[in-house]
Scaffold this active site. Structure first.
Site, short mmCIF file in Angstrom:
data_model
loop_
_atom_site.label_atom_id
_atom_site.label_comp_id
_atom_site.label_asym_id
_atom_site.label_seq_id
_atom_site.Cartn_x
_atom_site.Cartn_y
_atom_site.Cartn_z
N ASP A 1 -1.83 -1.67 10.41
CA ASP A 1 -2.16 -1.70 8.98
C ASP A 1 -2.83 -3.01 8.56
O ASP A 1 -3.33 -3.11 7.44
CB ASP A 1 -0.89 -1.56 8.13
CG ASP A 1 -0.31 -0.15 8.17
OD1 ASP A 1 -1.03 0.78 8.61
OD2 ASP A 1 0.85 0.01 7.77
N LYS B 1 0.85 -1.21 0.00
CA LYS B 1 0.00 0.00 0.00
C LYS B 1 0.88 1.25 0.00
O LYS B 1 2.05 1.21 0.39
CB LYS B 1 -0.95 0.03 1.19
CG LYS B 1 -0.28 -0.03 2.59
CD LYS B 1 0.20 1.30 3.14
CE LYS B 1 0.95 1.15 4.46
NZ LYS B 1 1.82 2.28 4.80
O1 C5P Z 1 0.81 -1.26 14.83
P1 C5P Z 1 2.19 -1.51 14.35
O2 C5P Z 1 2.80 -2.75 14.95
O3 C5P Z 1 2.35 -1.45 12.88
O4 C5P Z 1 3.04 -0.29 14.91
C1 C5P Z 1 4.42 -0.32 15.06
C2 C5P Z 1 4.78 0.78 16.04
O5 C5P Z 1 4.47 2.05 15.48
C3 C5P Z 1 3.99 0.72 17.34
O6 C5P Z 1 4.67 -0.08 18.30
C4 C5P Z 1 3.92 2.16 17.76
O7 C5P Z 1 5.14 2.50 18.41
C5 C5P Z 1 3.90 2.91 16.45
N1 C5P Z 1 2.56 3.34 16.04
C6 C5P Z 1 2.01 4.46 16.65
N2 C5P Z 1 0.77 4.91 16.26
C7 C5P Z 1 0.09 4.28 15.29
C8 C5P Z 1 0.64 3.14 14.64
C9 C5P Z 1 1.88 2.70 15.05
O8 C5P Z 1 2.63 5.06 17.54
N3 C5P Z 1 -1.11 4.73 14.91
#
Ligand code: C5P
Length: 308
Positions: free
Chosen positions: A154, A27
């Protein structure tokens, strides 16, 4: 009974041990606005997801031996251990349905990691979908979506199986959109990887500075603008861009060059470090690709298309 069939385990659907296969598309975010983190540490987002045709290939089957077996092939790397997001997705779903069997996964990687293209999240969504398809009583759509959100912000978008969606919350609340007309795009892969968590940490650090120029909070979006390129062009921005470009000045000069090729829009992809541009025609995109490929050293230039 042939190898692919099993009838004794009521959890397992027919042809459980046959391979099933899916594409796991990447994406780009046509818009990505970030707000300061809430009590859970996550940053509330407002984003427009757009699926593109660059894709990994995920193959999966159930096996009687417990545990997750993962093989990675293809031009891009991915972790081969239990930390791989596709392996975590399969393990989580097996645990939720209480199935003692194991899963074998073959991952052919084409989506580069640390690029902001969501490759790992897309693999996880494909693994969830493929494994659910092998179960006699798979979890319902809502429950699968919750599992997806547990795996990463995501993952719900990729599970939603929509070419475009407006995302909010952590990015896990979705309004699937009527997709804009698919357009030719370029991806620039600069040979720099940025981990998502690190990108948010850089954004936090910049926001705390007294001179920080934060985006205004009030937002008004018109639904018609979300599915036309002229509307999307006016909404195209990425709050990661100023902070990531300040940290990686080479990306800034690449984005300037990309914008000079006359795209409809050009942005940092997600939390970076890939850059992307959307063009009005394949002829314009191909001319831009020829120009950039001749000029740029150490940068891969890929032709893709989206939304798909
Ligand atoms: O959700 P995901 O594992 O992809 O996110 C990786 C890191 O990115 C999370 O541990 C967090 O620190 C940060 N993140 C965030 N806010 C979001 C998405 C991700 O702070 N909306």
């Amino acid at each position: 009974m042939s190898r692919g069939e099993r009838s004794s385990d009521p959890q397992v659907g027919p042809l459980a041990e046959a391979w099933s296969e899916a594409k796991a598309q990447a994406k780009v975010n046509l818009r990505l606005r970030i707000s300061p983190p809430g009590p859970d540490g996550y940053h509330p987002l407002e984003t427009i997801f757009c699926r593109i045709d660059l894709a990994d290939r995920v193959r999966l089957r159930l096996r009687r031996d417990p545990g997750i077996g993962l093989r990675v092939s293809g031009p891009e790397p991915a972790p081969e251990g239990p930390e791989n997001l596709a392996a975590r997705a399969a393990a989580l779903l097996l645990e939720r349905v209480g199935l003692a069997d194991g899963v074998e996964i073959e991952l052919q990687k084409h989506v580069p990691p640390g690029a902001g293209l969501g490759g790992g999240s897309s693999d996880a969504a494909a693994a969830l979908r493929l494994l659910a398809g092998r179960l006699a009583r798979p979890p319902g759509r809502e429950e699968l979506l919750q599992l997806a959100a547990e795996l990463g912000s995501d993952v719900p978008f990729f599970l939603a199986d929509a070419p475009m969606a407006l995302g909010w919350g952590r990015g896990d609340r979705l309004l699937c959109l009527p997709p804009a007309k698919p357009r030719p795009m370029l991806l620039l892969l600069p040979g720099v990887a940025v981990a998502t968590e690190a990108a948010y940490a850089i954004w936090d650090e910049c926001r705390r500075r007294p001179e920080a120029d934060l985006a205004p909070e009030a937002v008004r979006l018109d639904s018609a603008a979300l599915s036309s390129w002229s509307g999307l062009r006016s909404l195209a921005e990425n709050d990661f861009e100023p902070v990531i470009l300040a940290r990686y000045p080479r990306l800034r000069s690449l984005l300037v060059k990309l914008r000079e090729t006359g795209p409809l829009l050009a942005l940092l992809a997600g939390s970076g470090a890939a850059l992307f541009a959307v063009y009005g025609s394949a002829r314009q995109r191909n001319a831009a690709r020829a120009e950039l490929s001749a000029e740029l050293r150490g940068v891969r230039v890929l032709s893709v298309r989206g939304p798909v």
